[in-house]
Design a protein around this motif. Structure first.
Motif, PDB file in Angstrom:
ATOM      1  N   LEU A   8     -64.278 -13.272  19.052  1.00 51.23           N
ATOM      2  CA  LEU A   8     -65.241 -14.367  19.133  1.00 51.23           C
ATOM      3  C   LEU A   8     -64.694 -15.484  20.011  1.00 51.23           C
ATOM      4  O   LEU A   8     -63.540 -15.897  19.865  1.00 51.23           O
ATOM      5  CB  LEU A   8     -65.534 -14.905  17.729  1.00 51.23           C
ATOM      6  CG  LEU A   8     -66.484 -16.105  17.612  1.00 51.23           C
ATOM      7  CD1 LEU A   8     -67.888 -15.714  18.066  1.00 51.23           C
ATOM      8  CD2 LEU A   8     -66.509 -16.618  16.175  1.00 51.23           C
ATOM      9  N   GLN A   9     -65.543 -15.965  20.935  1.00 53.76           N
ATOM     10  CA  GLN A   9     -65.241 -17.133  21.758  1.00 53.76           C
ATOM     11  C   GLN A   9     -66.444 -18.072  21.718  1.00 53.76           C
ATOM     12  O   GLN A   9     -67.443 -17.787  21.051  1.00 53.76           O
ATOM     13  CB  GLN A   9     -64.921 -16.706  23.194  1.00 53.76           C
ATOM     14  CG  GLN A   9     -63.698 -15.811  23.324  1.00 53.76           C
ATOM     15  CD  GLN A   9     -63.435 -15.391  24.746  1.00 53.76           C
ATOM     16  OE1 GLN A   9     -64.086 -15.837  25.685  1.00 53.76           O
ATOM     17  NE2 GLN A   9     -62.467 -14.496  24.918  1.00 53.76           N
ATOM     18  N   ALA A  10     -66.345 -19.184  22.436  1.00 57.56           N
ATOM     19  CA  ALA A  10     -67.423 -20.170  22.386  1.00 57.56           C
ATOM     20  C   ALA A  10     -68.757 -19.610  22.875  1.00 57.56           C
ATOM     21  O   ALA A  10     -69.815 -19.890  22.317  1.00 57.56           O
ATOM     22  CB  ALA A  10     -67.041 -21.400  23.208  1.00 57.56           C
ATOM     23  N   ARG A  11     -68.702 -18.788  23.934  1.00 61.35           N
ATOM     24  CA  ARG A  11     -69.934 -18.269  24.523  1.00 61.35           C
ATOM     25  C   ARG A  11     -70.039 -16.743  24.460  1.00 61.35           C
ATOM     26  O   ARG A  11     -70.995 -16.182  24.987  1.00 61.35           O
ATOM     27  CB  ARG A  11     -70.040 -18.711  25.994  1.00 61.35           C
ATOM     28  CG  ARG A  11     -70.296 -20.193  26.176  1.00 61.35           C
ATOM     29  CD  ARG A  11     -70.266 -20.596  27.640  1.00 61.35           C
ATOM     30  NE  ARG A  11     -70.538 -22.015  27.808  1.00 61.35           N
ATOM     31  CZ  ARG A  11     -71.714 -22.537  28.147  1.00 61.35           C
ATOM     32  NH1 ARG A  11     -72.732 -21.721  28.407  1.00 61.35           N
ATOM     33  NH2 ARG A  11     -71.886 -23.840  28.257  1.00 61.35           N
ATOM     34  N   ALA A  12     -69.091 -16.089  23.890  1.00 62.36           N
ATOM     35  CA  ALA A  12     -69.106 -14.622  23.903  1.00 62.36           C
ATOM     36  C   ALA A  12     -68.530 -14.069  22.606  1.00 62.36           C
ATOM     37  O   ALA A  12     -67.735 -14.717  21.924  1.00 62.36           O
ATOM     38  CB  ALA A  12     -68.306 -14.108  25.098  1.00 62.36           C
ATOM     39  N   LEU A  13     -68.942 -12.867  22.305  1.00 63.54           N
ATOM     40  CA  LEU A  13     -68.321 -12.117  21.217  1.00 63.54           C
ATOM     41  C   LEU A  13     -68.108 -10.690  21.695  1.00 63.54           C
ATOM     42  O   LEU A  13     -68.746 -10.225  22.644  1.00 63.54           O
ATOM     43  CB  LEU A  13     -69.164 -12.178  19.946  1.00 63.54           C
ATOM     44  CG  LEU A  13     -70.592 -11.627  19.958  1.00 63.54           C
ATOM     45  CD1 LEU A  13     -70.619 -10.140  19.646  1.00 63.54           C
ATOM     46  CD2 LEU A  13     -71.452 -12.377  18.945  1.00 63.54           C
ATOM     47  N   THR A  14     -67.171 -10.003  21.059  1.00 65.76           N
ATOM     48  CA  THR A  14     -66.908  -8.615  21.403  1.00 65.76           C
ATOM     49  C   THR A  14     -67.181  -7.741  20.188  1.00 65.76           C
ATOM     50  O   THR A  14     -66.997  -8.165  19.043  1.00 65.76           O
ATOM     51  CB  THR A  14     -65.466  -8.410  21.895  1.00 65.76           C
ATOM     52  OG1 THR A  14     -64.544  -8.900  20.914  1.00 65.76           O
ATOM     53  CG2 THR A  14     -65.235  -9.132  23.214  1.00 65.76           C
TER      54      THR A  14
ATOM     55  N   ALA B 229     -67.043   9.194  20.325  1.00 58.68           N
ATOM     56  CA  ALA B 229     -66.870   8.225  21.413  1.00 58.68           C
ATOM     57  C   ALA B 229     -66.732   6.819  20.859  1.00 58.68           C
ATOM     58  O   ALA B 229     -67.084   6.542  19.706  1.00 58.68           O
ATOM     59  CB  ALA B 229     -68.058   8.300  22.375  1.00 58.68           C
ATOM     60  N   ILE B 230     -66.226   5.931  21.730  1.00 60.59           N
ATOM     61  CA  ILE B 230     -66.078   4.512  21.405  1.00 60.59           C
ATOM     62  C   ILE B 230     -66.644   3.710  22.570  1.00 60.59           C
ATOM     63  O   ILE B 230     -66.300   3.972  23.727  1.00 60.59           O
ATOM     64  CB  ILE B 230     -64.600   4.125  21.201  1.00 60.59           C
ATOM     65  CG1 ILE B 230     -63.971   4.948  20.078  1.00 60.59           C
ATOM     66  CG2 ILE B 230     -64.470   2.627  20.922  1.00 60.59           C
ATOM     67  CD1 ILE B 230     -62.454   4.909  20.083  1.00 60.59           C
ATOM     68  N   LEU B 231     -67.505   2.768  22.275  1.00 62.97           N
ATOM     69  CA  LEU B 231     -68.018   1.859  23.297  1.00 62.97           C
ATOM     70  C   LEU B 231     -67.693   0.436  22.864  1.00 62.97           C
ATOM     71  O   LEU B 231     -68.095  -0.002  21.783  1.00 62.97           O
ATOM     72  CB  LEU B 231     -69.524   2.035  23.483  1.00 62.97           C
ATOM     73  CG  LEU B 231     -70.240   1.301  24.641  1.00 62.97           C
ATOM     74  CD1 LEU B 231     -70.437  -0.192  24.364  1.00 62.97           C
ATOM     75  CD2 LEU B 231     -69.499   1.476  25.965  1.00 62.97           C
ATOM     76  N   GLU B 232     -66.939  -0.274  23.692  1.00 61.31           N
ATOM     77  CA  GLU B 232     -66.632  -1.684  23.441  1.00 61.31           C
ATOM     78  C   GLU B 232     -67.480  -2.543  24.367  1.00 61.31           C
ATOM     79  O   GLU B 232     -67.746  -2.158  25.513  1.00 61.31           O
ATOM     80  CB  GLU B 232     -65.158  -1.958  23.715  1.00 61.31           C
ATOM     81  CG  GLU B 232     -64.200  -1.118  22.887  1.00 61.31           C
ATOM     82  CD  GLU B 232     -62.805  -1.201  23.451  1.00 61.31           C
ATOM     83  OE1 GLU B 232     -62.001  -1.979  22.922  1.00 61.31           O
ATOM     84  OE2 GLU B 232     -62.524  -0.495  24.444  1.00 61.31           O
ATOM     85  N   ALA B 233     -67.883  -3.708  23.890  1.00 60.76           N
ATOM     86  CA  ALA B 233     -68.742  -4.572  24.697  1.00 60.76           C
ATOM     87  C   ALA B 233     -68.405  -6.041  24.474  1.00 60.76           C
ATOM     88  O   ALA B 233     -68.114  -6.455  23.343  1.00 60.76           O
ATOM     89  CB  ALA B 233     -70.213  -4.325  24.360  1.00 60.76           C
ATOM     90  N   ALA B 234     -68.443  -6.806  25.559  1.00 59.66           N
ATOM     91  CA  ALA B 234     -68.383  -8.261  25.501  1.00 59.66           C
ATOM     92  C   ALA B 234     -69.782  -8.757  25.854  1.00 59.66           C
ATOM     93  O   ALA B 234     -70.340  -8.362  26.891  1.00 59.66           O
ATOM     94  CB  ALA B 234     -67.358  -8.807  26.487  1.00 59.66           C
ATOM     95  N   VAL B 235     -70.365  -9.606  24.995  1.00 53.38           N
ATOM     96  CA  VAL B 235     -71.771  -9.979  25.144  1.00 53.38           C
ATOM     97  C   VAL B 235     -71.951 -11.490  25.039  1.00 53.38           C
ATOM     98  O   VAL B 235     -71.122 -12.195  24.455  1.00 53.38           O
ATOM     99  CB  VAL B 235     -72.642  -9.266  24.087  1.00 53.38           C
ATOM    100  CG1 VAL B 235     -72.580  -7.750  24.270  1.00 53.38           C
ATOM    101  CG2 VAL B 235     -72.194  -9.633  22.668  1.00 53.38           C
ATOM    102  N   MET B 236     -73.072 -11.962  25.609  1.00 51.66           N
ATOM    103  CA  MET B 236     -73.382 -13.388  25.641  1.00 51.66           C
ATOM    104  C   MET B 236     -74.878 -13.614  25.460  1.00 51.66           C
ATOM    105  O   MET B 236     -75.675 -12.674  25.557  1.00 51.66           O
ATOM    106  CB  MET B 236     -72.963 -14.002  26.986  1.00 51.66           C
ATOM    107  CG  MET B 236     -71.486 -14.060  27.253  1.00 51.66           C
ATOM    108  SD  MET B 236     -71.175 -14.823  28.876  1.00 51.66           S
ATOM    109  CE  MET B 236     -69.388 -14.931  28.851  1.00 51.66           C
ATOM    110  N   LEU B 237     -75.237 -14.888  25.259  1.00 54.81           N
ATOM    111  CA  LEU B 237     -76.635 -15.310  25.301  1.00 54.81           C
ATOM    112  C   LEU B 237     -76.979 -15.716  26.735  1.00 54.81           C
ATOM    113  O   LEU B 237     -76.182 -16.354  27.423  1.00 54.81           O
ATOM    114  CB  LEU B 237     -76.868 -16.510  24.380  1.00 54.81           C
ATOM    115  CG  LEU B 237     -76.835 -16.243  22.875  1.00 54.81           C
ATOM    116  CD1 LEU B 237     -76.953 -17.563  22.117  1.00 54.81           C
ATOM    117  CD2 LEU B 237     -77.962 -15.304  22.471  1.00 54.81           C
ATOM    118  N   LEU B 238     -78.184 -15.345  27.180  1.00 56.45           N
ATOM    119  CA  LEU B 238     -78.659 -15.672  28.523  1.00 56.45           C
ATOM    120  C   LEU B 238     -79.856 -16.603  28.432  1.00 56.45           C
ATOM    121  O   LEU B 238     -80.838 -16.301  27.745  1.00 56.45           O
ATOM    122  CB  LEU B 238     -79.064 -14.394  29.267  1.00 56.45           C
ATOM    123  CG  LEU B 238     -79.736 -14.584  30.625  1.00 56.45           C
ATOM    124  CD1 LEU B 238     -78.724 -15.073  31.657  1.00 56.45           C
ATOM    125  CD2 LEU B 238     -80.401 -13.289  31.096  1.00 56.45           C
TER     126      LEU B 238
END
Length: 286
Positions: free
Chosen positions: A231-237, A252-261
């Motif tokens: 978790l960060q100010a504008r993103a989470l993983t 399988a494993i899928l990792e993602a870093a995501v944000m609000l747009l």
């Protein structure tokens, strides 16, 4: 600069999603095609070791009608950058050709090494290709499927349209499954469609890393476990683990870093406090 033009394509309107830009699954589809064509054109098919993972970063939006080009090369030096591990690395850079801007990049990590190849196919690592939000190596230890139904975020069946000639899942199969499950994952941390519409926001991925442990075959019934990892100010993983519903195999494993747009400014927005609180609680429980 990456050397070899491995793919020239166009963004179709049907490849775009509710955010009015190309959906993440089609970036992976195009990078997989570029990788296969690069290897085939230079007779590297039998020389490249198994793919450990494909790491994709999304640098700017591609809207319907955009013209794109992917260039590919073998990384021969990382300079001041740090290699993700031991092995052979191929980099792919997708550009929007009208402006020349980088739209997305992919870093393919293969086991083993390559014999000497032509200098024309080699380059130093492009800084835009290197991991940013997903720098730490993933835990690839095989896991057992969760026993609690509440930990499952989605289930699905692999259909032929998302398979290759051997009827094995293409990258797009995994990414499309994650794309469909993502709205449910956001809802678990309070960011449902009603709230997003009231704010004029959307949800986007900025980085993804796919590890295929055992390729899915056509007809496979699978389920996906969701976990929040950072978790960060504008993103989470977050991390999605795919399991075979018949025998429980970890697929399988899928990792993602995501944000609000922000749909008006097309820029990211800070995560609201209620979302941060929910993610923090889940991180503490994991």
């Amino acid at each position: 600069m990456t050397r070899f033009v491995s793919l020239n394509q166009f963004v179709n309107l049907w490849e775009c999603d509710e955010n009015d830009h190309m959906n993440v699954q089609f970036y992976f589809a195009k990078f997989q095609d570029a990788a296969q064509l690069f290897a085939m054109c230079h007779k590297l098919d039998d020389q490249l070791g198994p793919l450990i993972n494909r790491h994709v970063r999304y640098h700017c939006e591609l809207r319907g009608g955009a013209q794109i080009q992917i260039t590919s090369s073998v990384i021969v030096a990382f300079g001041d950058l740090i290699a993700p591990g031991e092995g052979c690395f191929i980099q792919h850079v997708m550009r929007e050709t009208t402006t020349g801007r980088i739209a997305a990049t992919a870093l393919d990590w293969h086991r083993g090494s390559l014999p000497p190849v032509s200098d024309a196919l080699c380059d130093e690592a492009n800084t835009a290709v290197m991991p940013r939000g997903l720098k730490d190596p993933a835990d690839l230890t095989p896991r057992q499927p969760p026993q609690e139904d509440g930990l499952i975020i989605a289930r699905g069946i692999l259909h032929p349209g998302l398979c290759d000639g051997d009827m094995l899942a293409r990258d797009q199969a995994y990414i499309s499954a994650v794309s469909d499950a993502a709205s449910h994952a956001w809802e678990r941390v309070g960011l449902n469609v009603k709230w997003l519409e009231s704010q004029g926001f959307g949800r986007v991925a900025v980085e993804m890393r796919l590890h295929i442990l055992s390729p899915m075959k056509v007809g496979t019934a699978y389920q996906m476990q969701l976990g929040y990892t950072g978790l960060q100010a504008r993103a989470l993983t977050k991390r999605y683990d795919f399991f075979d519903m018949r025998d429980g195999a970890h697929l399988a494993i899928l990792e993602a870093a995501v944000m609000l747009l922000n749909h008006t400014t097309r820029k990211s927005e800070p995560l609201p406090d209620f979302t941060r609180a929910k993610v923090t609680a889940m991180l503490g429980a994991s």
